[in-house]
Write a protein that holds these residues in place. Structure first.
Motif, PDB file in Angstrom:
ATOM      1  N   PRO A 121       0.814  -1.233   0.000  1.00 53.19           N
ATOM      2  CA  PRO A 121       0.000   0.000   0.000  1.00 53.19           C
ATOM      3  C   PRO A 121       0.839   1.272   0.000  1.00 53.19           C
ATOM      4  CG  PRO A 121      -0.268  -1.217   2.078  1.00 53.19           C
ATOM      5  CD  PRO A 121       0.596  -2.040   1.179  1.00 53.19           C
ATOM      6  N   ARG A 122       2.044   1.193   0.521  1.00 55.11           N
ATOM      7  CA  ARG A 122       2.896   2.385   0.590  1.00 55.11           C
ATOM      8  C   ARG A 122       3.512   2.745  -0.757  1.00 55.11           C
ATOM      9  NH1 ARG A 122       5.683   1.342   6.481  1.00 55.11           N
ATOM     10  NH2 ARG A 122       3.716   1.455   7.602  1.00 55.11           N
ATOM     11  N   ILE A 123       3.481   1.818  -1.707  1.00 56.18           N
ATOM     12  CA  ILE A 123       3.969   2.148  -3.057  1.00 56.18           C
ATOM     13  C   ILE A 123       2.805   2.367  -4.021  1.00 56.18           C
ATOM     14  CG2 ILE A 123       6.223   1.066  -2.755  1.00 56.18           C
ATOM     15  CD1 ILE A 123       5.202  -1.346  -4.375  1.00 56.18           C
ATOM     16  N   GLY A 124       1.602   2.446  -3.447  1.00 58.48           N
ATOM     17  CA  GLY A 124       0.439   2.820  -4.249  1.00 58.48           C
ATOM     18  C   GLY A 124      -0.274   1.682  -4.943  1.00 58.48           C
ATOM     19  N   LEU A 125      -0.095   0.450  -4.464  1.00 58.73           N
ATOM     20  CA  LEU A 125      -0.764  -0.694  -5.070  1.00 58.73           C
ATOM     21  C   LEU A 125      -1.862  -1.208  -4.140  1.00 58.73           C
ATOM     22  CD1 LEU A 125       2.343  -2.662  -6.382  1.00 58.73           C
ATOM     23  CD2 LEU A 125       0.786  -1.240  -7.708  1.00 58.73           C
ATOM     24  N   PRO A 126      -2.896  -1.839  -4.692  1.00 62.79           N
ATOM     25  CA  PRO A 126      -3.920  -2.425  -3.827  1.00 62.79           C
ATOM     26  C   PRO A 126      -3.351  -3.635  -3.083  1.00 62.79           C
ATOM     27  CG  PRO A 126      -4.353  -2.962  -6.121  1.00 62.79           C
ATOM     28  CD  PRO A 126      -3.199  -2.009  -6.105  1.00 62.79           C
ATOM     29  N   ALA A 127      -3.745  -3.803  -1.840  1.00 61.16           N
ATOM     30  CA  ALA A 127      -3.215  -4.887  -0.999  1.00 61.16           C
ATOM     31  C   ALA A 127      -3.946  -6.194  -1.296  1.00 61.16           C
ATOM     32  CB  ALA A 127      -3.325  -4.515   0.475  1.00 61.16           C
ATOM     33  N   VAL A 128      -3.762  -6.700  -2.507  1.00 63.58           N
ATOM     34  CA  VAL A 128      -4.336  -7.987  -2.900  1.00 63.58           C
ATOM     35  C   VAL A 128      -3.197  -8.979  -3.061  1.00 63.58           C
ATOM     36  CG1 VAL A 128      -6.372  -6.966  -3.998  1.00 63.58           C
ATOM     37  CG2 VAL A 128      -4.325  -7.347  -5.350  1.00 63.58           C
ATOM     38  N   SER A 129      -3.515 -10.251  -2.976  1.00 66.71           N
ATOM     39  CA  SER A 129      -2.462 -11.280  -2.949  1.00 66.71           C
ATOM     40  C   SER A 129      -1.547 -11.222  -4.179  1.00 66.71           C
ATOM     41  CB  SER A 129      -3.066 -12.670  -2.796  1.00 66.71           C
ATOM     42  OG  SER A 129      -3.887 -12.974  -3.898  1.00 66.71           O
ATOM     43  N   GLY A 130      -2.072 -10.949  -5.346  1.00 65.78           N
ATOM     44  CA  GLY A 130      -1.243 -10.889  -6.554  1.00 65.78           C
ATOM     45  C   GLY A 130      -0.199  -9.786  -6.479  1.00 65.78           C
ATOM     46  N   LYS A 131      -0.589  -8.622  -5.980  1.00 64.11           N
ATOM     47  CA  LYS A 131       0.358  -7.498  -5.861  1.00 64.11           C
ATOM     48  C   LYS A 131       1.375  -7.765  -4.749  1.00 64.11           C
ATOM     49  CE  LYS A 131      -1.639  -5.132  -9.049  1.00 64.11           C
ATOM     50  NZ  LYS A 131      -1.053  -4.989 -10.357  1.00 64.11           N
ATOM     51  N   ILE A 132       0.918  -8.405  -3.673  1.00 62.78           N
ATOM     52  CA  ILE A 132       1.829  -8.731  -2.571  1.00 62.78           C
ATOM     53  C   ILE A 132       2.878  -9.733  -3.040  1.00 62.78           C
ATOM     54  CG2 ILE A 132       1.982  -9.841  -0.291  1.00 62.78           C
ATOM     55  CD1 ILE A 132      -0.839  -8.601   0.269  1.00 62.78           C
ATOM     56  N   GLU A 133       2.458 -10.757  -3.768  1.00 61.15           N
ATOM     57  CA  GLU A 133       3.409 -11.766  -4.260  1.00 61.15           C
ATOM     58  C   GLU A 133       4.384 -11.162  -5.276  1.00 61.15           C
ATOM     59  OE1 GLU A 133       3.961 -14.770  -2.985  1.00 61.15           O
ATOM     60  OE2 GLU A 133       2.415 -14.200  -1.552  1.00 61.15           O
ATOM     61  N   GLY A 134       3.880 -10.285  -6.140  1.00 59.67           N
ATOM     62  CA  GLY A 134       4.762  -9.617  -7.097  1.00 59.67           C
ATOM     63  C   GLY A 134       5.795  -8.750  -6.395  1.00 59.67           C
ATOM     64  N   THR A 135       5.362  -8.054  -5.359  1.00 59.81           N
ATOM     65  CA  THR A 135       6.280  -7.219  -4.586  1.00 59.81           C
ATOM     66  C   THR A 135       7.280  -8.087  -3.832  1.00 59.81           C
ATOM     67  OG1 THR A 135       4.601  -5.492  -4.402  1.00 59.81           O
ATOM     68  CG2 THR A 135       6.410  -5.424  -2.810  1.00 59.81           C
ATOM     69  N   ARG A 136       6.825  -9.224  -3.316  1.00 60.79           N
ATOM     70  CA  ARG A 136       7.736 -10.136  -2.620  1.00 60.79           C
ATOM     71  C   ARG A 136       8.844 -10.599  -3.572  1.00 60.79           C
ATOM     72  NH1 ARG A 136       4.257 -13.308  -0.262  1.00 60.79           N
ATOM     73  NH2 ARG A 136       4.384 -12.190   1.685  1.00 60.79           N
ATOM     74  N   GLY A 137       8.484 -10.885  -4.812  1.00 66.73           N
ATOM     75  CA  GLY A 137       9.486 -11.271  -5.804  1.00 66.73           C
ATOM     76  C   GLY A 137      10.489 -10.155  -6.051  1.00 66.73           C
ATOM     77  N   LYS A 138      10.003  -8.924  -6.109  1.00 67.09           N
ATOM     78  CA  LYS A 138      10.897  -7.779  -6.303  1.00 67.09           C
ATOM     79  C   LYS A 138      11.805  -7.605  -5.080  1.00 67.09           C
ATOM     80  CE  LYS A 138       7.891  -5.218  -9.459  1.00 67.09           C
ATOM     81  NZ  LYS A 138       7.006  -6.319  -9.785  1.00 67.09           N
ATOM     82  N   LEU A 139      11.254  -7.805  -3.887  1.00 68.56           N
ATOM     83  CA  LEU A 139      12.059  -7.715  -2.669  1.00 68.56           C
ATOM     84  C   LEU A 139      13.176  -8.757  -2.682  1.00 68.56           C
ATOM     85  CD1 LEU A 139       9.116  -7.145  -0.196  1.00 68.56           C
ATOM     86  CD2 LEU A 139      11.062  -5.592  -0.462  1.00 68.56           C
ATOM     87  N   LYS A 140      12.845  -9.976  -3.083  1.00 68.57           N
ATOM     88  CA  LYS A 140      13.851 -11.047  -3.159  1.00 68.57           C
ATOM     89  C   LYS A 140      14.944 -10.688  -4.167  1.00 68.57           C
ATOM     90  CE  LYS A 140      11.819 -14.197  -0.473  1.00 68.57           C
ATOM     91  NZ  LYS A 140      12.432 -14.884   0.644  1.00 68.57           N
ATOM     92  N   ARG A 141      14.542 -10.093  -5.303  1.00 77.59           N
ATOM     93  CA  ARG A 141      15.527  -9.679  -6.305  1.00 77.59           C
ATOM     94  C   ARG A 141      16.436  -8.585  -5.738  1.00 77.59           C
ATOM     95  NH1 ARG A 141      12.371  -9.101 -10.429  1.00 77.59           N
ATOM     96  NH2 ARG A 141      12.767 -11.219 -11.080  1.00 77.59           N
ATOM     97  N   LEU A 142      15.861  -7.647  -4.984  1.00 78.89           N
ATOM     98  CA  LEU A 142      16.665  -6.586  -4.374  1.00 78.89           C
ATOM     99  C   LEU A 142      17.629  -7.159  -3.333  1.00 78.89           C
ATOM    100  CD1 LEU A 142      13.897  -3.859  -4.116  1.00 78.89           C
ATOM    101  CD2 LEU A 142      16.018  -3.664  -5.436  1.00 78.89           C
ATOM    102  N   VAL A 143      17.211  -8.211  -2.636  1.00 76.11           N
ATOM    103  CA  VAL A 143      18.109  -8.888  -1.696  1.00 76.11           C
ATOM    104  C   VAL A 143      19.237  -9.553  -2.468  1.00 76.11           C
ATOM    105  CG1 VAL A 143      18.297 -10.852  -0.096  1.00 76.11           C
ATOM    106  CG2 VAL A 143      16.393  -9.234   0.133  1.00 76.11           C
ATOM    107  N   GLU A 144      18.874 -10.271  -3.535  1.00 75.94           N
ATOM    108  CA  GLU A 144      19.865 -10.972  -4.361  1.00 75.94           C
ATOM    109  C   GLU A 144      20.901 -10.012  -4.934  1.00 75.94           C
ATOM    110  OE1 GLU A 144      19.694 -12.763  -8.806  1.00 75.94           O
ATOM    111  OE2 GLU A 144      18.071 -13.392  -7.472  1.00 75.94           O
ATOM    112  N   ARG A 145      20.468  -8.799  -5.272  1.00 81.38           N
ATOM    113  CA  ARG A 145      21.369  -7.832  -5.896  1.00 81.38           C
ATOM    114  C   ARG A 145      22.063  -6.926  -4.884  1.00 81.38           C
ATOM    115  NH1 ARG A 145      19.476  -7.955 -11.389  1.00 81.38           N
ATOM    116  NH2 ARG A 145      19.038 -10.166 -11.627  1.00 81.38           N
TER     117      ARG A 145
END
Length: 178
Positions: A121-145
Motif C-alpha cells: 500500500p505504501r507504493i500505491g498498489l492495492p493490498a491484494v495477494s497478486g500485488k503482494i506476491e509480485g512485490t515479494r518477488g521484487k524484494l527477493k531480487r533486491l536482496v539478491e542484488r
C-alpha cells in the motif's frame, strides 16, 4: 428519360464497385499490418533474448552498457528484462527502475523490518495477494542484488554498507535468501 429502377441499379452498381475497392484496400492494408506485426514481434523477441543472455553473463555490465529503450507509444507496454543492477559503492537507488526505487525508499524510511504486505500500500498498489506476491518477488531480487537484506524470512531491511563495501548485515546472513 431514365426510369427510376435503372437509376437505382446504376447507383447500386457504383456502390458495389466502391465497396469492392475498399475491401481490396483493406485486404492490402491487413497484409501489410500482419507483416509489420511479425517484424515487430521478431525484434521484440530478439531484444528480450539478447537482454537475458547479457544478464546471464553479468548483470552489472548489462545495466551499464545496454539501456532498454522506452516503447514508441506510451500505451503499448513491451514486456522485457527489467535491469536491477547489483549494488555497488557510489550509485544511489536512482539507478533502479521506478517500482524498485520506491520499494527501497519505503524500506529505508521504515523504523524496522518490513513485510511485502506492509510495503504494497505504501507504493500505491492495492493490498491484494497478486500485488503482494509480485512485490515479494521484487524484494527477493533486491536482496539478491545487494540492495536489501532479509534478516528473518519475509522481513526486509536496507542493506547497510560498511567500510570496504561489505554489508554490515551480512554477518547475520546465513546465505542467500532466494
Amino acid at each position: 428519360m431514365v426510369s427510376l429502377i435503372e437509376e437505382l441499379e446504376a447507383r447500386e452498381a457504383a456502390a458495389r464497385v466502391r465497396v469492392e475497392e475498399l475491401e481490396a484496400e483493406i485486404a492490402e492494408l491487413t497484409a501489410r499490418l500482419d507483416g509489420e506485426r511479425e517484424a515487430w514481434s521478431r525484434l521484440r523477441v530478439t531484444r528480450e533474448t539478447v537482454a537475458e543472455v547479457l544478464v546471464g553473463l553479468s548483470g552489472q555490465v548489462v545495466a551499464e552498457t545496454v539501456p532498454l529503450q522506452e516503447p514508441v507509444k506510451p500505451e503499448v507496454r513491451v514486456v522485457g528484462a527489467i535491469m536491477v543492477p547489483h549494488w555497488r559503492e557510489g550509485p544511489t537507488a536512482d539507478v533502479l527502475p521506478d517500482v524498485y526505487r520506491d520499494i527501497v525508499q519505503v524500506v529505508a524510511d521504515a523504523s524496522g523490518p518490513m513485510q511485502a504486505k506492509q510495503i504494497v500500500p505504501r507504493i500505491g498498489l492495492p493490498a491484494v495477494s497478486g500485488k503482494i506476491e509480485g512485490t515479494r518477488g521484487k524484494l527477493k531480487r533486491l536482496v539478491e542484488r545487494g540492495w536489501l537484506v532479509e534478516g528473518q524470512p519475509g522481513r526486509f531491511t536496507p542493506a547497510r554498507w560498511g567500510p570496504g563495501g561489505e554489508s554490515v548485515n551480512s554477518r547475520n546472513d546465513k546465505g542467500s535468501s532466494l
